[in-house]
Design an enzyme around this catalytic site. Structure first.
Site, PDB file in Angstrom:
ATOM      1  N   ASN A  46       0.929  -1.000   0.010  1.00 22.93           N
ATOM      2  CA  ASN A  46       0.047  -0.124  -0.085  1.00 22.93           C
ATOM      3  C   ASN A  46       1.068   1.256  -0.170  1.00 22.93           C
ATOM      4  O   ASN A  46       0.296   2.353   0.220  1.00 22.93           O
ATOM      5  CB  ASN A  46      -0.878   0.005   1.183  1.00 22.93           C
ATOM      6  CG  ASN A  46      -2.059  -1.019   1.078  1.00 22.93           C
ATOM      7  OD1 ASN A  46      -2.554  -1.444   0.076  1.00 22.93           O
ATOM      8  ND2 ASN A  46      -2.498  -1.532   2.382  1.00 22.93           N
ATOM      9  N   HIS A 132     -14.575  -1.680   6.332  1.00 25.44           N
ATOM     10  CA  HIS A 132     -13.379  -2.342   6.658  1.00 25.44           C
ATOM     11  C   HIS A 132     -13.719  -2.994   7.869  1.00 25.44           C
ATOM     12  O   HIS A 132     -14.656  -2.718   8.644  1.00 25.44           O
ATOM     13  CB  HIS A 132     -12.267  -1.298   6.875  1.00 25.44           C
ATOM     14  CG  HIS A 132     -11.178  -2.031   7.410  1.00 25.44           C
ATOM     15  ND1 HIS A 132     -10.532  -2.244   8.572  1.00 25.44           N
ATOM     16  CD2 HIS A 132      -9.883  -2.552   6.450  1.00 25.44           C
ATOM     17  CE1 HIS A 132      -9.491  -2.737   8.570  1.00 25.44           C
ATOM     18  NE2 HIS A 132      -8.989  -3.041   7.416  1.00 25.44           N
ATOM     19  N   GLU A 176     -16.240   4.901   3.597  1.00 25.96           N
ATOM     20  CA  GLU A 176     -14.766   4.926   3.158  1.00 25.96           C
ATOM     21  C   GLU A 176     -14.565   5.831   2.148  1.00 25.96           C
ATOM     22  O   GLU A 176     -15.425   5.921   0.842  1.00 25.96           O
ATOM     23  CB  GLU A 176     -14.293   3.634   3.097  1.00 25.96           C
ATOM     24  CG  GLU A 176     -14.532   2.754   4.148  1.00 25.96           C
ATOM     25  CD  GLU A 176     -13.423   1.408   3.886  1.00 25.96           C
ATOM     26  OE1 GLU A 176     -12.528   1.324   3.138  1.00 25.96           O
ATOM     27  OE2 GLU A 176     -13.887   0.454   4.485  1.00 25.96           O
ATOM     28  N   SER A 180     -10.890  -0.507  -0.022  1.00 25.59           N
ATOM     29  CA  SER A 180      -9.816  -1.191   0.150  1.00 25.59           C
ATOM     30  C   SER A 180      -9.705  -2.296  -0.858  1.00 25.59           C
ATOM     31  O   SER A 180      -8.819  -2.683  -1.256  1.00 25.59           O
ATOM     32  CB  SER A 180      -9.226  -1.625   1.553  1.00 25.59           C
ATOM     33  OG  SER A 180     -10.415  -2.495   2.183  1.00 25.59           O
ATOM     34  N   ASP A 205     -13.668   7.011   6.853  1.00 27.67           N
ATOM     35  CA  ASP A 205     -12.548   6.266   6.854  1.00 27.67           C
ATOM     36  C   ASP A 205     -11.725   6.516   5.575  1.00 27.67           C
ATOM     37  O   ASP A 205     -12.270   6.108   4.295  1.00 27.67           O
ATOM     38  CB  ASP A 205     -12.759   5.089   6.885  1.00 27.67           C
ATOM     39  CG  ASP A 205     -11.568   3.997   6.910  1.00 27.67           C
ATOM     40  OD1 ASP A 205     -10.451   4.407   6.329  1.00 27.67           O
ATOM     41  OD2 ASP A 205     -11.514   2.771   7.471  1.00 27.67           O
ATOM     42  N   HIS A 208      -7.238   5.030   2.374  1.00 29.29           N
ATOM     43  CA  HIS A 208      -6.453   4.784   1.067  1.00 29.29           C
ATOM     44  C   HIS A 208      -6.851   5.971   0.224  1.00 29.29           C
ATOM     45  O   HIS A 208      -6.372   5.866  -0.932  1.00 29.29           O
ATOM     46  CB  HIS A 208      -7.046   3.508   0.484  1.00 29.29           C
ATOM     47  CG  HIS A 208      -7.011   2.338   1.178  1.00 29.29           C
ATOM     48  ND1 HIS A 208      -6.101   1.368   0.838  1.00 29.29           N
ATOM     49  CD2 HIS A 208      -7.608   1.558   1.942  1.00 29.29           C
ATOM     50  CE1 HIS A 208      -5.959   0.401   1.631  1.00 29.29           C
ATOM     51  NE2 HIS A 208      -6.976   0.374   2.259  1.00 29.29           N
ATOM     52  N   LYS A 240      -0.436   3.850   4.896  1.00 34.14           N
ATOM     53  CA  LYS A 240      -0.508   3.832   3.378  1.00 34.14           C
ATOM     54  C   LYS A 240       0.233   4.598   2.609  1.00 34.14           C
ATOM     55  O   LYS A 240       1.562   4.274   2.330  1.00 34.14           O
ATOM     56  CB  LYS A 240      -2.007   3.808   3.075  1.00 34.14           C
ATOM     57  CG  LYS A 240      -2.816   2.855   3.863  1.00 34.14           C
ATOM     58  CD  LYS A 240      -2.769   1.498   3.568  1.00 34.14           C
ATOM     59  CE  LYS A 240      -3.962   0.694   4.194  1.00 34.14           C
ATOM     60  NZ  LYS A 240      -3.826   0.600   5.761  1.00 34.14           N
TER      61      LYS A 240
END
Length: 388
Positions: A46, A132, A176, A180, A205, A208, A240
């Site tokens: 990542n 997640h 998110e 992910s 969240d 990423h 990440k």
């Protein structure tokens, strides 16, 4: 559980081809990693901006240890909050435009703290179906009302959100910025508008998205047109795109003050290493000033998408650094991953329970460290392997 139950569960997972094992990374050089004496082209990390191996970040880590010590020596509210923690928190708040920031040991801990402290027993908690595991686990512990809405489905969310809030009953929506496993993003502007209409709080969240998206890498929310004030609470981490480790929560002073007083993950955990904080601080400076890293990553994403389409690879329609090649069965995904390993490519198979049964995949993660020839070789090998 009894020992025999543990053994049975392990054997069952082994027989289903789902047993996971850690691989010892002997050396990591961004686009390459070494395992078992062999060098592999790495498409599973990542490290989106190639900062984990940055000489400046590593030098800041060493200098931080020399100046502040290796460990924080305690929880943040005892002896663990050092000058560098204060400095990093202020740096994050200024960069992202939030009133206050709180540091955590991991994204998992930060997400748990966010939901467990901010969601009251009489609140309605609504979570995207593909959120997640850290968010799901925290939501499952919620003693009040909890529902999951269809992935990125605004209409499904609207059906669950009360049109008129009922007194003290509060609704919180969790999603998110970049998912992910699928690599896609929600329509955050429409989502925020719906939350405002229904007087619901929006929690994000952005593990990423931070560093990769938005002006100066501020994240998915900024790239998609939201203001920081439209987020009730924001989580992102340093492991990440920033290439280090740890995480943070950001929000208004009231929200973060409350989490500081009531979040058990914060109160009862040893604070982040001061040396690590120094490395994160340096990494943020590079994210802000070295736009070429995001430009190179975008070039690599476009090249991958173009070549994958030409090769007719079964990719999900994601436009970011996470590209999922859908294979269906766990057996097929594992077999293809092993086949690529023999060709010098490290590309991990993702299976249930990480993703739903029947949706096993190879999860390609692209980085600014990759060269065009790396991606060309990957696509060529994938095409050949899938043709067999």
């Amino acid at each position: 559980m009894h020992l025999s139950q543990l053994e049975h569960a392990l054997q069952e997972r082994r027989s289903e081809g789902l047993l996971r094992q850690s691989q010892v990374i002997a050396d990591y050089k961004g686009r390459y990693l070494e395992v078992g004496g062999q060098c592999y082209l790495n498409f599973s990390a990542n490290d989106y901006l190639g900062l984990a191996n940055s000489s400046k970040v590593k030098a800041s880590y060493a200098a931080g240890a020399e100046r502040y010590g290796a460990g924080s020596t305690g929880s943040p509210l005892v002896t663990g909050y050092h000058h560098i923690h204060q400095q990093l928190s202020a740096q994050l708040a200024a960069w992202l435009g939030f009133e206050r920031v709180l540091l955590f040991s991991s994204g998992f801990a930060a997400n748990q703290a966010m939901l467990q402290s901010l969601v009251a027993s009489n609140d309605l908690l609504l979570l995207d179906k593909l959120s997640h595991a850290s968010l799901i686990d925290a939501a499952l512990a919620h003693k009040g009302r909890f529902r999951r809405f269809a992935h990125n489905d605004l209409n499904a969310l609207a059906r669950l959100l009360p049109e008129t809030p009922d007194g003290e009953n509060h609704s919180l929506v969790v999603t998110e910025g970049v998912f992910s496993m699928d690599g896609d993003s929600p329509d955050l502007v429409a989502l925020s508008k719906l939350c405002q209409q229904r007087q619901a709080a929006l929690l994000l969240d952005d593990a990423h998205g931070l560093g990769v998206l938005g002006e100066q890498g501020r994240g998915s929310w900024q790239a998609l047109g939201l203001a920081s004030q439209q987020l009730y609470c924001y989580m992102a981490n340093f492991g990440k795109a920033l290439g280090v480790g740890g995480a943070f929560l950001a929000g208004s002073k009231t929200v973060i003050d409350y989490i500081e007083q009531f979040a058990r993950h914060y109160i009862y955990s040893t604070a982040l290493s001061p040396a690590l904080c120094a490395a994160v601080s340096q990494s943020i400076e590079l994210v802000q000033t070295e736009q070429w890293r995001r430009d190179k990553l975008q070039d690599n994403i476009q090249l991958f998408r173009s070549l994958a389409a030409e090769a007719d690879l079964p990719c999900l329609p994601a436009t970011g650094a996470i590209q999922a090649i859908m294979l269906g069965s766990s057996e097929r995904a594992v077999a293809l991953s092993q086949q690529l390993k023999q060709l010098g490519i490290w590309l991990t198979a993702i299976r249930q329970p990480t993703v739903p049964a029947g949706s096993a995949r190879l999860r390609v993660t692209l980085s600014a460290s990759h060269q065009a020839e790396d991606i060309q070789f990957l696509i060529k090998m994938l095409k050949q392997a899938l043709a067999c």
